[in-house]
Write a protein that holds these residues in place. Structure first.
Motif, PDB file in Angstrom:
ATOM      1  N   GLU A   1      39.179  42.261  26.139  1.00 46.00           N
ATOM      2  CA  GLU A   1      39.823  43.475  26.643  1.00 46.00           C
ATOM      3  C   GLU A   1      39.797  44.579  25.583  1.00 46.00           C
ATOM      4  OE1 GLU A   1      42.831  40.795  29.418  1.00 46.00           O
ATOM      5  OE2 GLU A   1      43.704  42.038  27.860  1.00 46.00           O
TER       6      GLU A   1
ATOM      7  N   PHE B   1      37.617  52.640  34.288  1.00 44.44           N
ATOM      8  CA  PHE B   1      38.795  51.981  34.829  1.00 44.44           C
ATOM      9  C   PHE B   1      38.971  52.387  36.287  1.00 44.44           C
ATOM     10  CE2 PHE B   1      39.228  52.277  30.293  1.00 44.44           C
ATOM     11  CZ  PHE B   1      39.649  51.006  29.942  1.00 44.44           C
ATOM     12  N   GLY B   2      39.546  51.477  37.067  1.00 42.15           N
ATOM     13  CA  GLY B   2      39.705  51.758  38.490  1.00 42.15           C
ATOM     14  C   GLY B   2      41.048  51.301  39.008  1.00 42.15           C
TER      15      GLY B   2
ATOM     16  N   GLY C   1      47.028  41.242  31.780  1.00 43.29           N
ATOM     17  CA  GLY C   1      48.128  41.956  32.413  1.00 43.29           C
ATOM     18  C   GLY C   1      48.002  42.063  33.921  1.00 43.29           C
ATOM     19  N   CYS C   2      47.058  41.308  34.500  1.00 40.91           N
ATOM     20  CA  CYS C   2      46.796  41.484  35.935  1.00 40.91           C
ATOM     21  C   CYS C   2      47.970  40.975  36.777  1.00 40.91           C
ATOM     22  CB  CYS C   2      45.520  40.757  36.339  1.00 40.91           C
ATOM     23  SG  CYS C   2      45.169  40.980  38.086  1.00 40.91           S
TER      24      CYS C   2
ATOM     25  N   GLY D   1      50.187  42.798  29.036  1.00 44.26           N
ATOM     26  CA  GLY D   1      49.794  41.408  29.277  1.00 44.26           C
ATOM     27  C   GLY D   1      49.587  40.659  27.967  1.00 44.26           C
TER      28      GLY D   1
ATOM     29  N   LEU E   1      48.484  48.315  30.859  1.00 41.38           N
ATOM     30  CA  LEU E   1      48.675  47.038  31.550  1.00 41.38           C
ATOM     31  C   LEU E   1      48.088  45.881  30.741  1.00 41.38           C
ATOM     32  CD1 LEU E   1      49.809  46.036  34.264  1.00 41.38           C
ATOM     33  CD2 LEU E   1      47.521  46.257  35.206  1.00 41.38           C
ATOM     34  N   ASP E   2      46.878  46.082  30.211  1.00 40.10           N
ATOM     35  CA  ASP E   2      46.267  45.029  29.382  1.00 40.10           C
ATOM     36  C   ASP E   2      47.148  44.743  28.169  1.00 40.10           C
ATOM     37  OD1 ASP E   2      44.054  44.752  31.008  1.00 40.10           O
ATOM     38  OD2 ASP E   2      42.710  45.932  29.749  1.00 40.10           O
TER      39      ASP E   2
ATOM     40  N   TYR F   1      42.551  38.995  33.773  1.00 39.88           N
ATOM     41  CA  TYR F   1      42.963  39.934  32.718  1.00 39.88           C
ATOM     42  C   TYR F   1      44.405  39.583  32.365  1.00 39.88           C
ATOM     43  CZ  TYR F   1      38.782  42.690  33.353  1.00 39.88           C
ATOM     44  OH  TYR F   1      37.476  43.102  33.382  1.00 39.88           O
TER      45      TYR F   1
ATOM     46  N   THR G   1      42.115  48.458  39.991  1.00 40.52           N
ATOM     47  CA  THR G   1      42.629  47.194  39.454  1.00 40.52           C
ATOM     48  C   THR G   1      41.971  46.965  38.095  1.00 40.52           C
ATOM     49  OG1 THR G   1      40.871  45.836  40.380  1.00 40.52           O
ATOM     50  CG2 THR G   1      42.795  46.190  41.781  1.00 40.52           C
ATOM     51  N   ALA G   2      42.565  46.033  37.325  1.00 44.27           N
ATOM     52  CA  ALA G   2      42.063  45.784  35.964  1.00 44.27           C
ATOM     53  C   ALA G   2      40.595  45.367  35.955  1.00 44.27           C
ATOM     54  CB  ALA G   2      42.917  44.706  35.301  1.00 44.27           C
TER      55      ALA G   2
ATOM     56  N   ALA H   1      35.660  49.123  37.844  1.00 45.95           N
ATOM     57  CA  ALA H   1      35.348  50.448  37.325  1.00 45.95           C
ATOM     58  C   ALA H   1      34.811  51.280  38.491  1.00 45.95           C
ATOM     59  CB  ALA H   1      34.297  50.350  36.224  1.00 45.95           C
TER      60      ALA H   1
ATOM     61  N   ILE I   1      44.444  56.879  35.310  1.00 47.10           N
ATOM     62  CA  ILE I   1      44.227  55.472  35.669  1.00 47.10           C
ATOM     63  C   ILE I   1      43.764  54.669  34.451  1.00 47.10           C
ATOM     64  CG2 ILE I   1      42.749  53.948  37.059  1.00 47.10           C
ATOM     65  CD1 ILE I   1      42.829  56.156  39.242  1.00 47.10           C
ATOM     66  N   ALA I   2      42.903  55.289  33.634  1.00 42.15           N
ATOM     67  CA  ALA I   2      42.413  54.585  32.440  1.00 42.15           C
ATOM     68  C   ALA I   2      43.562  54.264  31.486  1.00 42.15           C
ATOM     69  CB  ALA I   2      41.361  55.442  31.728  1.00 42.15           C
TER      70      ALA I   2
ATOM     71  N   ASN J   1      45.681  51.547  32.788  1.00 45.03           N
ATOM     72  CA  ASN J   1      44.993  50.253  32.703  1.00 45.03           C
ATOM     73  C   ASN J   1      45.066  49.691  31.292  1.00 45.03           C
ATOM     74  OD1 ASN J   1      43.190  48.865  34.907  1.00 45.03           O
ATOM     75  ND2 ASN J   1      43.182  51.030  35.420  1.00 45.03           N
TER      76      ASN J   1
ATOM     77  N   LYS K   1      40.913  35.385  23.980  1.00 44.19           N
ATOM     78  CA  LYS K   1      41.126  35.948  25.311  1.00 44.19           C
ATOM     79  C   LYS K   1      41.241  37.481  25.250  1.00 44.19           C
ATOM     80  CE  LYS K   1      42.276  36.212  29.642  1.00 44.19           C
ATOM     81  NZ  LYS K   1      41.199  36.067  30.606  1.00 44.19           N
TER      82      LYS K   1
ATOM     83  N   LYS L   1      33.731  44.779  37.084  1.00 46.70           N
ATOM     84  CA  LYS L   1      33.186  44.850  35.722  1.00 46.70           C
ATOM     85  C   LYS L   1      32.727  43.489  35.203  1.00 46.70           C
ATOM     86  CE  LYS L   1      37.083  46.535  34.032  1.00 46.70           C
ATOM     87  NZ  LYS L   1      38.156  47.364  33.418  1.00 46.70           N
TER      88      LYS L   1
END
Lengths: 261, 161
Positions: free
Chosen positions: A142, B137-138, B61-62, A57, A53-54, B59, B140-141, B144, A46-47, A50, A138, B159
């Protein structure tokens, strides 16, 4: 998006610079996404996704910025840039396209990039190019969070078991010589530096070394010494690995142009 | 003349009215949180004959942001807004400090530990501050994973960002 642009910069230069930044984020994000369903354990799976995904984006913001610089650019948005360019048109550093290898390779590459991104975007936050400065401020939040994660793993694997230590050292030996390219400065960097758009990469490299080298030592690892260095990404000279990444990433748009769902 | 002005007024609800309409638009991942409570809805104003809605992405990339944009548009179209522009504003960057008090309480009631400026993470079930991070991380962005060491329940933490 703030459309003001710094005087004395050319649209083509701004496009190229935003491509370099955006392609680093895109290709690293795409690489990390390969871990989806394959992470060493669920939380880390999951990490990694994530982080991916960031990064994707961030790539979207940067590639949209690149696409909006030159009038009538055939690659008129981030999607067209991502899905319709060929390998020689990508401007990412070779480090981010390297195969994931084992978890040690992936997390070490991530740490090296996270520190690079943190130093670079901290400088870009005061760029004279307002749209880029906005993106930098921004994404910095992240990136700092990512660095906590990869930095923790650097230490845990380095000071963990004999096996984890050996794997991390192997990753460092394999990847270290891809890092000088991140700080290379060419004529484009010089022009944008003079215009106050981009920072002095020698300065970013100093900041990066002063953080990365002690962290590597504290993780109990030895810095490789050999002098070879990989280069070429900024000119579109890539390793064979990028073609495979694109084959997978671009397949749908190549097979069904303009497909939306 | 009078009729034309009346029509014009009807077509142009003021910002407070639009805000009230948009109260039904929620985060698709956390349906107890409206866009306003999440701090995403930054500004509503008219520019000539176009209704401008300014939002701040959470975020980069959300994927929920796309859905929120679509829901804003659908809600306002259903109210008869014809010319609409939804603009994303990056500066200043969105922060969890913008989540309203109502939003923080809604998160807590929903079982998600809200972000606290102190950095403290309290169990949303029993209120204990004796909690451990399981993963940064969980699902969703924005979240946690943590575990409560007193009641032993695992939980999500929104978070600080």
């Amino acid at each position: 998006m703030n459309t003001a642009v710094p005087a004395q910069t050319q649209a083509a230069d701004r496009r190229e610079y935003a491509l370099r930044l955006g392609d680093n984020a895109l290709i690293l994000g795409q690489r990390l996404s390969e871990w989806c369903g394959h992470g060493p354990f669920l939380e880390e799976d999951i990490a990694l996704t994530n982080l991916s995904l960031d990064l994707i984006g961030q790539a979207q913001l940067l590639l949209d910025l690149a696409a909006s610089q030159v009038p009538d650019d055939p690659f008129s948005d981030a999607d067209k840039l991502a899905y319709l360019r060929d390998a020689h048109q990508f401007r990412n550093a070779l480090l981010v396209e390297q195969p994931n290898g084992d978890f040690a390779h992936t997390i070490l590459r991530q740490y090296l990039m996270d520190v690079h991104d943190e130093k670079l975007y901290s400088a870009l936050a005061s760029s004279q190019w307002p749209a880029l400065a906005d993106i930098a401020r921004k994404v910095l939040k992240e990136i700092r969070y990512h660095k906590q994660h990869s930095g923790d793993w650097l230490h845990r694997l380095g000071q963990g078991t004999e096996e984890s230590h050996a794997r991390l050292q192997k990753a460092l030996d394999d990847l270290w010589f891809y890092t000088p390219e991140l700080f290379e400065s060419d004529a484009l960097n010089q022009r944008l530096q003079e215009a106050g758009v981009a920072p002095d990469m020698a300065d970013i490299e100093r900041q990066w070394r002063s953080e990365v080298e002690p962290a590597i030592q504290q993780a109990g690892l030895r810095l490789p010494e050999s002098g070879w260095r990989a280069t070429g990404g900024k000119k579109g000279h890539h390793s064979e690995h990028l073609g495979y990444i694109l084959a997978e990433m671009q397949f749908l748009q190549r097979a069904y142009p303009g497909c939306e769902w | 003349m009078t009729t034309a002005q009346d029509t014009g007024t009807r077509q142009r609800p003021d910002a407070a009215t639009v805000r009230r309409w948009l109260a039904v638009v929620t985060d698709p991942e956390i349906p107890v949180l409206s866009l306003e409570d999440l701090g995403v809805l930054r500004d509503i104003h008219w520019q000539d004959d176009t209704l401008m809605v300014v939002i701040s992405p959470t975020y980069t990339g959300c994927p929920a942001m796309d859905r929120m944009r679509a829901d804003i548009e659908a809600t306002l179209r259903a109210k008869g807004v014809e010319k609409l522009h939804i603009r994303e504003q990056l500066q200043p960057p969105w922060t969890t400090d913008w989540i309203t008090g109502k939003g923080l309480a809604a998160l807590q009631a929903y079982g998600i530990a809200p972000p606290r400026r102190s950095g403290e993470v309290r169990c949303p079930q029993c209120g204990s501050a004796n909690t451990t991070l399981i993963s940064r991380f969980g699902s969703t962005a924005c979240k946690a994973m943590h575990k409560c060491e007193d009641c032993l329940e695992p939980f999500d933490h929104f978070k600080c960002h």
